[in-house]
Design a protein around this motif. Structure first.
Motif, short mmCIF file in Angstrom:
data_model
loop_
_atom_site.label_atom_id
_atom_site.label_comp_id
_atom_site.label_asym_id
_atom_site.label_seq_id
_atom_site.Cartn_x
_atom_site.Cartn_y
_atom_site.Cartn_z
N THR A 92 72.77 94.91 -23.72
CA THR A 92 74.14 94.46 -23.42
C THR A 92 74.08 93.26 -22.49
N TYR B 206 82.91 89.47 -33.18
CA TYR B 206 82.78 90.11 -31.88
C TYR B 206 83.86 91.16 -31.61
N GLN C 48 84.33 94.29 -32.30
CA GLN C 48 83.96 95.65 -31.90
C GLN C 48 82.92 95.69 -30.78
N ARG C 49 82.50 94.56 -30.23
CA ARG C 49 81.39 94.57 -29.28
C ARG C 49 81.75 94.03 -27.89
N THR D 89 77.92 93.95 -26.29
CA THR D 89 76.92 94.97 -26.63
C THR D 89 76.17 94.60 -27.90
N GLN D 90 74.99 95.29 -28.07
CA GLN D 90 74.17 95.13 -29.27
C GLN D 90 73.90 93.65 -29.58
#
Length: 637
Positions: free
Chosen positions: A43, A88, A90-91, A104-105
């Protein structure tokens, strides 16, 4: 005059235009972006560097900049965040009260500039450069075929593969902790890389080298270096050893265990050589008679195993190694093998027999490859009686019969010893382990009784009741007999006897059976074994039989009741005035004249004098010493 004016006008125009060009909005030089480095899959925390006033962070827009194109990815309004549709969505999330955007990820495609822009109180922006790297441990594979030392060109040592790396790492090879560099005709490193669909890189590097015999234990490994603005990130592979082949120069023997060997040990004799691969081995032993070497049988690994080792295995051994590549045969130095031993122990006399009061001398003999020590032990107790090969016994008693053990040992080699047991027999009649014994039993139970006797000649044991009997020899002069019998009322009365006999006499043991207080009629089993030793005298008094004691008690009670009734009758007659008392002990009863001479009553008792007190006169007169407890009542008056 016209030309100078034209030049001046041009220079003036140029001077006036220059400040205007520098002052075009958006063209001023911007500060370098903040650098943030993260590992693939982790992250990234993107902290907005605007002023920390509440107004600046309550209204912020986040952009990603790729190929000089801005894309809105996140909005912050009154401290609440909202992702924009796209890659981006969902992150992204807010942290640190809206000052930090968490991504994240992380993937290699996320390596770009991220920009936060505040609108209040005035428009400001802050840029962040995200760098992504992958410190995945490289995989190393050694050449399984090995490398001969006589190779003319560098041979492949190992291959190093780094997968899913970013950015492209640099590979460095090491031998025994020192980096290797390209060296003509000695060291060659060949590397290549491949771009995967994910945007990550796979790197492959092959190390080739010429090795020598000293490299047989060398440790090789590879290292991947990721060069980033903040410094280098490094990952190392495991260490490997490559097989190195070289010819054999020397062959020798090795014996395990090391040190002094003794009979019974597991001994391994193996051949060793300084070549790789090792040659074909064979082990031979010199025949002591012919002085010729005879090949011994080895296992699949070429090891000669002696288990258990015996003194016959002692001798001269040597090893022969045949190099299958060069067909050169090498012979080891001969090695002497000594298996230490102690021979069977001999005791004389072997079966001694003596009379009580006589003397006996026991002698112990044995041979060994080392100096021996002897000692004599009493078999029953383990007590050391004598240190030396000769044991002398004087004034022998029955108790001296039994086992004596001679121990021959080698003090310098722990565990190397031999022993021999001899039984001394003392002539005499049977000797019982116990003379008398009480056994608590229950009626109808199956009882296991045992009886032990010793003597010389060996005694035999018999029982006075029927049952299942068996004998077992404890030693040549001692026997144990067991009897299984059902407890019956008749057996309770008679008890059980066991009799031991030999040519010199016999002896008896008695077992008294006593009913347990918790009697039961169910069938059960019990065991009674002797634990005390006795000889000719009894160790327990024989108690009266239970039934005889019961008869005596009942008789006494009946007599007392009879006397009580008779005393009551006499007292009743006395109260009625019909039985006057006299000091002579004779009482008269008034009858009609016609019957005075008809009745005389005689009362006899078998009780002791103190039990006849009820029949004495009221004045306390005592009877004469010759009186047998008889009382007369004269009814004639």
């Amino acid at each position: 005059m016209g030309l100078p004016r034209l030049v001046c006008a041009f220079l003036l125009a140029a001077c006036c235009c220059c400040p205007r060009v520098a002052g075009v909005p958006g063209e001023a030089e911007q500060p370098a972006p903040e650098l943030v480095e993260v590992e693939v899959g982790s992250t990234a925390l993107l902290k907005c560097g605007l002023s920390q006033s509440q107004g600046n962070l309550s209204h912020v827009d986040w952009f990603s900049v790729h190929k000089e194109k801005r894309t809105l990815i996140f909005r912050v309004r009154q401290g609440q965040g909202q992702s924009e549709p796209g890659e981006y969505e969902q992150r992204l999330s807010l942290q640190d009260r809206g000052a930090t955007l968490a991504l994240t990820q992380v993937t290699p495609q996320d390596e770009r500039i991220f920009l936060c822009q505040g609108k209040r109180p005035r428009s400001q922006e802050y840029r962040i450069q995200l760098r992504v790297y992958t410190p995945e441990e490289p995989n190393i594979q050694v050449n399984p075929l090995g490398i001969p030392v006589n190779s003319k060109e560098p041979e492949e040592v190992a291959t190093c593969v780094g997968r899913n790396g970013y950015p492209i790492p640099q590979v460095i090879w090491y031998k025994n902790g020192r980096p290797l560099k390209e060296e003509k005709n000695r060291v060659h490193i060949q590397s290549s890389q491949t771009v995967e669909s994910s945007g990550l890189y796979t790197l492959q590097s092959i190390l080739k080298a010429q090795l020598v015999k000293e490299d047989k234990d060398a440790q090789f490994y590879c290292e991947l270096n990721y060069r980033l603005p903040s410094g280098n990130h490094m990952k190392e592979s495991r260490e490997v050893t490559v097989p190195v082949f070289y010819p054999t120069e020397k062959v020798w023997l090795e014996v395990e265990p090391v040190g002094m060997l003794k009979e019974g040990d597991r001994v391994e004799i193996r051949c060793l050589a300084d070549g790789n691969p090792p040659p074909h081995f064979s082990i031979s032993k010199q025949n002591p008679s012919t002085r010729e070497a005879e090949e011994e049988t080895t296992n699949d690994n070429g090891v000669l195993v002696l288990e258990p080792a015996r003194k016959e295995h002692s001798g001269r051994y040597e090893c022969q190694g045949l190099d299958l590549d060069t067909m050169i045969s090498l012979l080891s130095e001969p090695q002497e093998l000594l298996v230490n031993y102690v021979s069977d122990v001999r005791v004389s006399p072997a079966a001694p027999e003596r009379q009580e009061g006589s003397s006996l001398t026991l002698t112990c003999e044995a041979e060994s490859s080392q100096d021996l020590e002897f000692q004599w032990l009493r078999e029953e107790t383990g007590q050391v009686l004598e240190r030396g090969p000769v044991l002398q016994l004087h004034d022998l008693k029955r108790e001296a019969g039994g086992g004596y053990r001679c121990v021959a040992s080698v003090p310098s080699i722990p565990g190397l010893n031999r022993t021999q047991l001899v039984n001394v027999a003392i002539f005499g009649p049977p000797w019982m382990a116990f003379k008398e014994r009480k056994v608590w039993v229950k009626e109808n139970m199956v009882l296991n009784l045992s009886c032990e006797a010793s003597g010389h000649p060996r005694p035999t044991i018999s029982w006075n009741v029927n049952g299942t009997a068996s004998e077992q020899d404890q030693d040549p002069q001692r026997v144990l007999s067991t009897l299984n019998v059902l407890v019956t009322p008749e057996l309770l009365e008679t008890g059980v006897e066991c009799t031991a006999s030999n040519d010199l006499g016999k002896n008896t043991s008695i077992l008294f059976l006593e009913l347990d207080s918790n009697t039961t009629t169910g069938l059960s089993t019990s065991t009674a074994s002797p634990h005390t030793r006795a000889n000719s005298t009894s160790t327990e008094r024989k108690l009266p039989e239970p039934e005889s004691r019961g008869v005596v008690i009942v008789a006494v009670i009946v007599c007392i009741l009879v006397l009580a009734v008779l005393g009551a009758v006499l007292y009743f007659l006395y109260k009625k005035g019909k039985l006057p008392c006299r000091r002579s002990g004779k009482q008269e009863i008034t009858l009609p004249p016609s019957r005075k001479s008809e009745l005389v009553v005689e009362v006899k008792s078998d009780k002791l004098p103190e039990e006849m007190g009820l029949l004495q006169g009221s004045s306390g007169d005592k009877r004469a010493p010759g009186d047998q407890g008889e009382k007369y009542i004269d009814l004639r008056h």
